[in-house]
Write a protein that holds these residues in place. Sequence first.
Motif, PDB file in Angstrom:
ATOM      1  N   VAL A   1       0.681  -1.099   0.015  1.00 28.20           N
ATOM      2  CA  VAL A   1       0.097  -0.006  -0.147  1.00 28.20           C
ATOM      3  C   VAL A   1       0.915   1.074   0.000  1.00 28.20           C
ATOM      4  CG1 VAL A   1      -1.497   1.395   1.179  1.00 28.20           C
ATOM      5  CG2 VAL A   1      -2.123  -0.976   1.215  1.00 28.20           C
ATOM      6  N   ASN A   2       2.002   1.335   0.778  1.00 29.01           N
ATOM      7  CA  ASN A   2       2.965   2.322   0.973  1.00 29.01           C
ATOM      8  C   ASN A   2       3.546   2.541  -0.419  1.00 29.01           C
ATOM      9  OD1 ASN A   2       2.191   2.981   3.595  1.00 29.01           O
ATOM     10  ND2 ASN A   2       3.725   1.725   4.316  1.00 29.01           N
ATOM     11  N   LYS A   3       3.954   1.505  -1.124  1.00 32.41           N
ATOM     12  CA  LYS A   3       4.439   1.534  -2.415  1.00 32.41           C
ATOM     13  C   LYS A   3       3.531   2.259  -3.588  1.00 32.41           C
ATOM     14  CE  LYS A   3       7.632  -2.366  -1.780  1.00 32.41           C
ATOM     15  NZ  LYS A   3       7.979  -3.515  -2.132  1.00 32.41           N
ATOM     16  N   VAL A   4       2.515   1.690  -3.345  1.00 31.18           N
ATOM     17  CA  VAL A   4       1.456   2.437  -4.475  1.00 31.18           C
ATOM     18  C   VAL A   4       1.033   4.012  -4.211  1.00 31.18           C
ATOM     19  CG1 VAL A   4      -1.045   2.250  -4.946  1.00 31.18           C
ATOM     20  CG2 VAL A   4       0.255   0.120  -4.645  1.00 31.18           C
ATOM     21  N   LYS A   5       0.957   4.123  -2.908  1.00 32.73           N
ATOM     22  CA  LYS A   5       0.668   5.563  -2.499  1.00 32.73           C
ATOM     23  C   LYS A   5       1.883   6.548  -3.085  1.00 32.73           C
ATOM     24  CE  LYS A   5      -0.998   6.458   1.528  1.00 32.73           C
ATOM     25  NZ  LYS A   5      -1.417   6.498   2.862  1.00 32.73           N
ATOM     26  N   SER A   6       3.000   6.037  -2.832  1.00 36.51           N
ATOM     27  CA  SER A   6       4.287   6.796  -3.397  1.00 36.51           C
ATOM     28  C   SER A   6       4.367   7.007  -4.743  1.00 36.51           C
ATOM     29  CB  SER A   6       5.576   6.045  -2.798  1.00 36.51           C
ATOM     30  OG  SER A   6       6.844   6.659  -3.336  1.00 36.51           O
ATOM     31  N   ALA A   7       3.921   5.902  -5.249  1.00 36.89           N
ATOM     32  CA  ALA A   7       3.671   5.684  -6.772  1.00 36.89           C
ATOM     33  C   ALA A   7       2.692   6.771  -7.584  1.00 36.89           C
ATOM     34  CB  ALA A   7       3.774   4.448  -7.447  1.00 36.89           C
ATOM     35  N   LYS A   8       1.740   6.798  -6.686  1.00 41.29           N
ATOM     36  CA  LYS A   8       0.547   7.848  -7.310  1.00 41.29           C
ATOM     37  C   LYS A   8       0.041   7.384  -8.582  1.00 41.29           C
ATOM     38  CE  LYS A   8       2.028  11.969  -4.332  1.00 41.29           C
ATOM     39  NZ  LYS A   8       2.482  13.140  -4.429  1.00 41.29           N
ATOM     40  N   PRO A   9      -0.457   6.173  -8.893  1.00 39.53           N
ATOM     41  CA  PRO A   9      -0.662   5.568 -10.191  1.00 39.53           C
ATOM     42  C   PRO A   9      -2.135   6.175 -10.399  1.00 39.53           C
ATOM     43  CG  PRO A   9      -1.038   3.955  -8.454  1.00 39.53           C
ATOM     44  CD  PRO A   9      -0.287   5.058  -7.737  1.00 39.53           C
ATOM     45  N   ASP A  10      -2.524   6.160 -11.909  1.00 34.32           N
ATOM     46  CA  ASP A  10      -3.876   6.304 -12.052  1.00 34.32           C
ATOM     47  C   ASP A  10      -4.757   4.850 -12.037  1.00 34.32           C
ATOM     48  OD1 ASP A  10      -3.586   8.861 -12.985  1.00 34.32           O
ATOM     49  OD2 ASP A  10      -2.635   8.073 -14.627  1.00 34.32           O
ATOM     50  N   VAL A  11      -4.007   4.132 -12.308  1.00 38.95           N
ATOM     51  CA  VAL A  11      -4.800   2.411 -12.387  1.00 38.95           C
ATOM     52  C   VAL A  11      -3.948   1.740 -11.705  1.00 38.95           C
ATOM     53  CG1 VAL A  11      -5.373   0.483 -13.733  1.00 38.95           C
ATOM     54  CG2 VAL A  11      -6.061   3.066 -14.338  1.00 38.95           C
ATOM     55  N   ILE A  12      -4.476   0.587 -10.906  1.00 40.74           N
ATOM     56  CA  ILE A  12      -3.860  -0.368 -10.001  1.00 40.74           C
ATOM     57  C   ILE A  12      -4.139  -1.542 -11.049  1.00 40.74           C
ATOM     58  CG2 ILE A  12      -3.505  -1.602  -8.042  1.00 40.74           C
ATOM     59  CD1 ILE A  12      -4.009   1.128  -6.661  1.00 40.74           C
ATOM     60  N   PHE A  13      -3.418  -2.533 -11.344  1.00 38.34           N
ATOM     61  CA  PHE A  13      -3.736  -3.790 -12.046  1.00 38.34           C
ATOM     62  C   PHE A  13      -3.538  -4.821 -11.053  1.00 38.34           C
ATOM     63  CE2 PHE A  13      -3.015  -7.633 -14.470  1.00 38.34           C
ATOM     64  CZ  PHE A  13      -4.482  -7.789 -14.845  1.00 38.34           C
ATOM     65  N   PHE A  14      -4.301  -5.616 -10.621  1.00 42.31           N
ATOM     66  CA  PHE A  14      -3.968  -6.914  -9.752  1.00 42.31           C
ATOM     67  C   PHE A  14      -4.114  -7.973 -10.422  1.00 42.31           C
ATOM     68  CE2 PHE A  14      -5.652 -10.093  -6.911  1.00 42.31           C
ATOM     69  CZ  PHE A  14      -4.484 -10.342  -5.929  1.00 42.31           C
ATOM     70  N   GLY A  15      -3.241  -8.935 -10.366  1.00 41.71           N
ATOM     71  CA  GLY A  15      -3.257 -10.270 -11.280  1.00 41.71           C
ATOM     72  C   GLY A  15      -3.265 -11.458 -10.290  1.00 41.71           C
ATOM     73  N   GLY A  16      -4.614 -11.784  -9.929  1.00 40.18           N
ATOM     74  CA  GLY A  16      -4.863 -12.674  -8.730  1.00 40.18           C
ATOM     75  C   GLY A  16      -6.182 -13.364  -8.574  1.00 40.18           C
ATOM     76  N   TYR A  17      -6.268 -13.830  -7.578  1.00 36.33           N
ATOM     77  CA  TYR A  17      -7.667 -14.389  -7.075  1.00 36.33           C
ATOM     78  C   TYR A  17      -8.224 -13.475  -6.232  1.00 36.33           C
ATOM     79  CZ  TYR A  17      -5.805 -18.605  -9.517  1.00 36.33           C
ATOM     80  OH  TYR A  17      -5.493 -19.283 -10.711  1.00 36.33           O
ATOM     81  N   TYR A  18      -9.608 -13.642  -5.740  1.00 40.03           N
ATOM     82  CA  TYR A  18     -10.225 -12.862  -5.001  1.00 40.03           C
ATOM     83  C   TYR A  18      -9.878 -13.075  -3.449  1.00 40.03           C
ATOM     84  CZ  TYR A  18     -13.277 -17.184  -3.975  1.00 40.03           C
ATOM     85  OH  TYR A  18     -13.750 -18.392  -3.575  1.00 40.03           O
ATOM     86  N   ASN A  19      -9.269 -14.476  -3.291  1.00 42.69           N
ATOM     87  CA  ASN A  19      -8.630 -14.706  -2.030  1.00 42.69           C
ATOM     88  C   ASN A  19      -7.228 -14.132  -1.976  1.00 42.69           C
ATOM     89  OD1 ASN A  19      -8.039 -15.869   0.535  1.00 42.69           O
ATOM     90  ND2 ASN A  19      -7.000 -17.289  -0.476  1.00 42.69           N
ATOM     91  N   GLY A  20      -7.089 -12.864  -1.504  1.00 43.54           N
ATOM     92  CA  GLY A  20      -5.963 -12.136  -1.395  1.00 43.54           C
ATOM     93  C   GLY A  20      -6.298 -10.630  -2.056  1.00 43.54           C
ATOM     94  N   GLY A  21      -7.002 -10.591  -3.081  1.00 42.86           N
ATOM     95  CA  GLY A  21      -7.521  -9.415  -3.860  1.00 42.86           C
ATOM     96  C   GLY A  21      -8.266  -8.788  -3.052  1.00 42.86           C
ATOM     97  N   ASP A  22      -9.205  -9.430  -2.168  1.00 42.63           N
ATOM     98  CA  ASP A  22     -10.167  -8.708  -1.175  1.00 42.63           C
ATOM     99  C   ASP A  22      -9.661  -8.102  -0.305  1.00 42.63           C
ATOM    100  OD1 ASP A  22      -9.157 -11.001  -0.268  1.00 42.63           O
ATOM    101  OD2 ASP A  22     -11.356 -11.639   0.607  1.00 42.63           O
ATOM    102  N   LYS A  23      -8.559  -8.519   0.346  1.00 50.01           N
ATOM    103  CA  LYS A  23      -7.748  -7.924   1.301  1.00 50.01           C
ATOM    104  C   LYS A  23      -6.955  -6.720   0.950  1.00 50.01           C
ATOM    105  CE  LYS A  23      -6.310 -12.040   2.364  1.00 50.01           C
ATOM    106  NZ  LYS A  23      -5.292 -13.071   2.865  1.00 50.01           N
TER     107      LYS A  23
END
Length: 390
Positions: free
Chosen positions: A219-241
Amino acid sequence: MRRNKMRFTSALALGTVLALGAAACGEGDDGGGGSDELTIAYVGVQTGDNSPELGVNISNAVKLAVDQYNATNPAKKVAFKAYDTKGDPAVAPGQVQKAIDDEVTAVVGPVFSGESKATVPSLEEAEIPNISPSATASALGKNGWKYWHRVISNDDAQGQVDAEFSIKTLGAKKIFVIDDNQEYSVGLADKFIASATALGVTPERDKIDPKATDYSSTVNKVKSAKPDVIFFGGYYNGGDKLLKQLRDGGVTAKFLSDDGALDAKLIDGAGKKQAEGALLSCACQSINPTAENPAVAKFIADYKAAFSKDQGTYSAEGYDAATVFLNAFKAGKTSPAELNEYVKTVNFQGVSKPIKFEANGEIAVKTIYMFQVVDGKLKFLGDAAKVKPE
């Protein structure tokens, strides 16, 4: 016995599985005469941590197809058996060996890419036709397997479309890619990054452990990067958290994920507020309630009547995969060779999409669809190349 079991255990790497296979050969081998029972097996997750809901969606649909076929009083009825891999590539080989030892006629599955990589060589050696409804890793189609097919587009198609959607439709100038370090997820994330880079946007990247509970570092890395879009490759188990912690941490970038996360459990786990607006892509459109094909409406109604719940992601693909085999049986194709040759020639409108295979086992139709969480529910938007999110 239709096959010499001893021949097939060599493809399994685990010594314990080899020992079990050899022991099975030593008991009751009738020297090649034998069983002519027709059995469609489901091989995939049913329990455990690795998104069991996705697997149950499929196994229910396969059972429905078999039950409906048997209700027509065919000359020979078809048995259904389920083999629970827990979605774990370490567990899957033992379950596939059981299916081989049980002399199943055909397999719907394996359902995940990692377990497919670990087990399809055994099904190939055993000459058991298998159709995956959901394993999308691109590398699977490059192995030269003769008895393997899938009724869903691969990650190359999806990763490219997702990247194009992010940049051309969502207007992303900065993108952050996260994956959960599983076979399917890494391959999809790799293709997304390559496609985005080719379009002039080079994403930053991180990985998470789906079994972990604290993603503050990511989360901290994402906040620092300030992206317009986050792409998550994975399953709902983990993606939800991950989604919950991103939103709770103040990250407002658009969240885009894949069919592994396309389930109401993503919303349940992340929270209705945190999940709102999330976008999810899939080579499936089975939860489209406005489908014009009457067969789709019938399938949706029949599934709910049979299982007292709505069908979900991959249900229609599982039903279509089973239908391929059932149509072959109806045409009198029951030996492995006849059945496999029949699979290679099918061309019909399924409830998920037109079912026709390329020479390498890939499905001919490559369309990727987009879904969005709207008012706490998954909403079908349509062809990802044509839609605008809400």
